[in-house]
Design a protein around this motif. Structure first.
Motif, PDB file in Angstrom:
ATOM      1  N   THR A  34       0.855  -1.179   0.000  1.00  0.00           N
ATOM      2  CA  THR A  34       0.000   0.000   0.000  1.00  0.00           C
ATOM      3  C   THR A  34       0.889   1.225   0.000  1.00  0.00           C
ATOM      4  O   THR A  34       2.024   1.180   0.473  1.00  0.00           O
ATOM      5  N   HIS A 281       5.819  -0.233  -5.145  1.00  0.00           N
ATOM      6  CA  HIS A 281       4.743  -1.161  -4.812  1.00  0.00           C
ATOM      7  C   HIS A 281       5.156  -2.589  -5.179  1.00  0.00           C
ATOM      8  O   HIS A 281       5.866  -2.808  -6.166  1.00  0.00           O
ATOM      9  N   GLY A 376      -7.005   0.270  -1.541  1.00  0.00           N
ATOM     10  CA  GLY A 376      -5.623   0.751  -1.530  1.00  0.00           C
ATOM     11  C   GLY A 376      -4.602  -0.230  -1.001  1.00  0.00           C
ATOM     12  O   GLY A 376      -3.407   0.076  -0.985  1.00  0.00           O
ATOM     13  N   TYR A 377      -5.056  -1.393  -0.554  1.00  0.00           N
ATOM     14  CA  TYR A 377      -4.126  -2.394  -0.015  1.00  0.00           C
ATOM     15  C   TYR A 377      -4.247  -3.683  -0.809  1.00  0.00           C
ATOM     16  O   TYR A 377      -5.340  -4.216  -1.003  1.00  0.00           O
ATOM     17  N   SER A 407      -1.226   2.440  -6.778  1.00  0.00           N
ATOM     18  CA  SER A 407      -0.212   1.422  -7.047  1.00  0.00           C
ATOM     19  C   SER A 407       0.344   1.588  -8.436  1.00  0.00           C
ATOM     20  O   SER A 407      -0.114   2.420  -9.194  1.00  0.00           O
TER      21      SER A 407
END
Length: 407
Positions: A34, A281, A376-377, A407
């Motif tokens: 993230t 990322h 977002g993760y 990302s």
């Protein structure tokens, strides 16, 4: 199971990381699942400082605009400008607002103070001049490359004059229209002028290569390296704009793939200067194909890490980062039958584990993929475990003044 894994989990320190390898990797990549969490960047800073001091890594590269990053590099390498200016103008994606990134740049400048040029730590961005809303104009890269060549060579060798180049480029607004990201018809990437610019860019890069023996003595290695950066950025941007204008089912796949290809080319150029640390990322650094759903469409492409690994082999190493919880984003404790759940049962708040040893310890145990409640993760894919070098696990991510990222 957690009891057995505990024996192969170590503190996140340079010595433990180097213990994963028989020799120091030339490029050591640390991922994150993230963006925008300063506590994770603080961990990155701590580990990278140790690796620089103990293993003599010479460049720190991050997922940021490769051209903007030149401002930061000038500051950390020679003290040009100020820290405030480096943070304001040297980062893309809003990363300059991060306190952890500011501390990284401050430390790099302090580390270099008083050292000879050959021993100074360098900074680099590996991303292209790309944002989620679109791509930059190729003006900066093309005009800088043209200017470098015209200052060193007979102008008759150049494919066009600076004035002609300016006319072909037109207004920057034509290139940066955010509507072009979702509407190919709004892009100028396949216009006649863009086609001419691709030929010009190709000729300029070819001329740079053909004149390398002269340019390497007439100018500095630094100037030549930057000219090459301008060249690959210009051709990459024009290729990216071309596909932004494409009315094709492969459009988005080509765009995400082109971005990682630009990252890979920048990272390989960084590696030519010496041992490098890189942070981005996980999806950009892994060896496996990356996947994402964009606008409901599943996309699959080869990441920058996969491309660099294919070129460098064992000289490229990747540490994936995995997380337990991000409470302020609604990411709670992972299910016990997931990879993150297995690691969450360990007593340490953060640790590093050799991926091959973990895969051996798991044996035939099948782990379920973790599903993130927050876009977002991105959890780790347990099927990637046998192909990795190591995992850095952080049990809980505390709330802070984090950046919202992509990302």
């Amino acid at each position: 199971m957690a009891t057995g894994i505990k024996d192969i989990a170590h503190a996140v320190e340079a010595a433990a990381v180097m213990g994963l390898f028989t020799a120091r990797p030339h490029v050591l990549a640390l991922g994150e699942p993230t963006h925008g969490e300063d506590s994770l960047l603080d961990l990155r800073n701590e580990l990278f400082r140790q690796l620089v001091d103990q293993e003599d890594y010479r460049t720190i590269a991050i997922e940021s605009d490769c051209l903007k990053a030149l401002v930061v590099d000038d500051y950390v390498a020679s003290g040009t400008g100020t820290l405030d200016e480096a943070m304001e103008h040297g980062f893309s994606h809003g990363w300059g607002a991060s306190a952890a990134n500011r501390e990284l740049v401050r430390w790099m400048r302090a580390h270099n103070d008083g050292r000879p040029a050959s021993e100074r730590l360098r900074f680099a961005g590996v991303d292209g001049p790309l944002e989620i809303t679109g791509a930059a104009s190729p003006r900066q890269a093309l005009t800088a490359l043209h200017g470098y060549l015209s200052a060193q060579l007979d102008t008759d060798l150049l494919p066009c004059t600076g004035e002609a180049l300016d006319r072909l480029l037109g207004s920057d607004g034509r290139w940066t229209d955010p509507a072009a990201m979702t509407d190919p018809a709004r892009s100028v990437g396949q216009s006649a002028g863009a086609g001419q610019l691709r030929l010009v860019a190709d000729d300029l890069v070819a001329l740079l290569d053909a004149q390398a023996p002269h340019l390497s003595t007439a100018t500095s290695r630094e100037a030549l390296d930057r000219a090459r950066l301008y060249g690959r950025t210009a051709t990459g941007l024009l290729r990216y704009h071309h596909w932004m204008a494409a009315d094709s089912p492969a459009r988005l796949t080509r765009l995400v793939g082109l971005r990682d290809q630009m990252m890979a080319h920048n990272l390989l150029a960084v590696a030519e200067r010496g041992p490098a640390l890189v942070h981005a990322h996980n999806s950009h650094l892994q060896r496996e194909r990356s996947t994402v759903r964009m606008g409901g469409t599943p996309l699959e492409w080869w990441s920058a890490g996969a491309l660099v690994s294919a070129r460098l082999g064992e000289e490229y190493a990747f540490l994936a980062m995995a997380l337990g919880t991000i409470p302020h984003q609604g990411v709670d404790a992972p299910p016990p039958d997931t990879l993150e759940g297995l690691l969450y049962a360990l007593p340490d708040s953060r640790c590093v584990i050799a991926a091959p040893q973990l895969a051996t310890a798991l044996g035939d145990t099948r782990l379920a993929p973790r599903v993130s409640p927050w876009f977002g993760y991105a959890p780790l894919d347990p099927d990637h475990l046998p192909h990795g070098d190591g995992i850095v696990f952080v049990k809980d991510v505390p709330a802070d003044e984090s950046l919202s990222g992509r990302s």
